[in-house]
Design a protein around this motif. Structure first.
Motif, short mmCIF file in Angstrom:
data_model
loop_
_atom_site.label_atom_id
_atom_site.label_comp_id
_atom_site.label_asym_id
_atom_site.label_seq_id
_atom_site.Cartn_x
_atom_site.Cartn_y
_atom_site.Cartn_z
N LYS A 1 0.82 -1.21 0.00
CA LYS A 1 0.00 0.00 0.00
C LYS A 1 0.86 1.27 0.00
N VAL A 2 2.02 1.22 0.65
CA VAL A 2 2.91 2.39 0.70
C VAL A 2 3.56 2.62 -0.65
N HIS A 3 4.15 1.56 -1.20
CA HIS A 3 4.84 1.71 -2.48
C HIS A 3 3.86 2.06 -3.60
N CYS A 4 2.66 1.52 -3.54
CA CYS A 4 1.66 1.84 -4.56
C CYS A 4 1.28 3.31 -4.51
N PHE A 5 1.15 3.84 -3.31
CA PHE A 5 0.76 5.26 -3.20
C PHE A 5 1.90 6.17 -3.65
N ILE A 6 3.13 5.82 -3.32
CA ILE A 6 4.27 6.62 -3.77
C ILE A 6 4.34 6.62 -5.29
N ASP A 7 4.24 5.45 -5.90
CA ASP A 7 4.28 5.35 -7.36
C ASP A 7 3.13 6.11 -8.00
N PHE A 8 1.97 6.03 -7.38
CA PHE A 8 0.79 6.73 -7.89
C PHE A 8 1.02 8.24 -7.90
N LEU A 9 1.49 8.80 -6.78
CA LEU A 9 1.72 10.24 -6.71
C LEU A 9 2.82 10.67 -7.67
N ARG A 10 3.87 9.88 -7.76
CA ARG A 10 4.96 10.24 -8.67
C ARG A 10 4.45 10.36 -10.10
N GLU A 11 3.63 9.42 -10.53
CA GLU A 11 3.08 9.47 -11.89
C GLU A 11 2.09 10.62 -12.05
N GLU A 12 1.28 10.86 -11.03
CA GLU A 12 0.33 11.97 -11.08
C GLU A 12 1.05 13.31 -11.16
N PHE A 13 2.07 13.48 -10.33
CA PHE A 13 2.79 14.75 -10.29
C PHE A 13 3.58 14.98 -11.59
N LYS A 14 4.02 13.91 -12.21
CA LYS A 14 4.78 14.05 -13.45
C LYS A 14 3.93 14.72 -14.53
N LEU A 15 2.62 14.53 -14.46
CA LEU A 15 1.70 15.08 -15.46
C LEU A 15 1.22 16.49 -15.13
#
Length: 302
Positions: free
Chosen positions: A279-293
């Motif tokens: 759950k932690v790694h998924c949320f970090i990856d999710f935000l990183r991809e969201e912020f990239k856009l």
């Protein structure tokens, strides 16, 4: 007696220095936590905790047992996490961030994350200061700016680009500064939660420029900074995501375009451990991809 549950209550009570706080976190009552720890003490035949008016103190036996409990609970969590893949992210994610960043950059994205990972629940704690992750029981925190806590792991996931901004009404009344030095003649809104407080830093042609500013209003609240700018009170340096729509609509104006305020990195921060659940790694990856856009917080290419 569920010894594992009792161990969990014992560890969290010590970490949070409160039976009541541990009870609230575990959605139970303070007497239940007390009974669990008393059951452990009876089972072990030793006293684990002594209480003062302000603190829970471990006995010598309690200190030793506390360390073993931490290891046991971590091993159990590691065993459970080893069975999880990213598609099996489950459980409650206790997340921390600053107030306005949470309202404007985290909460609007949560519906997409939860739709992708429906077995994860979010418990969000927002505060305009760096909270103690152990005491608050946080799995993950999103922090803006550099920090020096070596007990934590930081992953950079974005950047906070900042602007010098005020309302068009303020500039019509007081004029626009053309250089950072001219800010000393303006009413500047000071955000006291920054380590530099009233010293504002800009990137100029010859390097970083530091200017000491002053004004009739200062605050430790990012929400109050936003409200003050929108109320024509003065000039602020603030993340562009705080005011982007108001700038585009012409209510606010960015000045000193040739002197960009020093940006702040955005980090995902979590405690050091031999493992971390999906759950932690998924949320970090999710935000990183969201912020990239998102150009206001994108670290891509920086």
């Amino acid at each position: 007696m569920d010894r594992l549950a009792c161990m969990q209550s014992f560890v969290r009570a010590i970490e949070m220095n409160s039976f009541s706080a541990a009870a609230r976190e575990q959605q139970t009552t303070q007497p239940t936590i007390s009974k669990q720890i008393a059951a452990l003490e009876k089972y072990l035949g030793v006293r684990l905790i002594t209480r003062s008016t302000t603190k829970l103190n471990l006995t010598e036996e309690g200190k030793q047992y506390y360390q073993y409990c931490q290891q046991i609970l971590e091993t159990v969590a590691e065993a459970e996490a080893s069975l999880e893949g990213k598609e099996k992210a489950v459980g409650t994610l206790r997340l921390g961030c600053s107030v306005l960043f949470g309202e404007m950059q985290i909460v609007p994205r949560l519906s997409l994350f939860i739709a992708r990972y429906p077995q994860v629940k979010i418990d969000l704690m927002m505060a305009d200061y760096f909270v103690d992750m152990v005491q608050e029981g946080l799995d993950l925190a999103i922090r803006i700016g550099n920090h020096q806590d070596k007990a934590l792991i930081s992953e950079r996931i974005g950047i906070t680009r900042r602007v010098t901004v005020a309302s068009t009404s303020y500039f019509e009344k007081s004029g626009e500064p053309k250089t950072p030095e001219e800010l000393t003649r303006h009413n500047c809104i000071v955000y006291t939660s920054l380590s530099t407080i009233n010293e504002w830093h800009f990137h100029g042609k010859n390097g970083v420029i530091a200017i000491n500013v002053k004004g009739s209003f200062q605050t430790n609240s990012s929400v109050a900074v936003r409200a003050a700018v929108l109320s024509d009170l003065g000039i602020a340096i603030a993340p562009i995501w705080m005011f982007g729509d108001d700038i585009y609509q012409g209510n606010l104006k960015v000045v000193l375009q040739d002197y960009q305020p020093v940006p702040f990195p955005i980090y995902a921060v979590y405690r050091r451990s031999r493992f971390y659940p999906a759950k932690v790694h998924c949320f970090i990856d999710f935000l990183r991809e969201e912020f990239k856009l998102d150009p206001w917080v994108s670290d891509y290419g920086v």
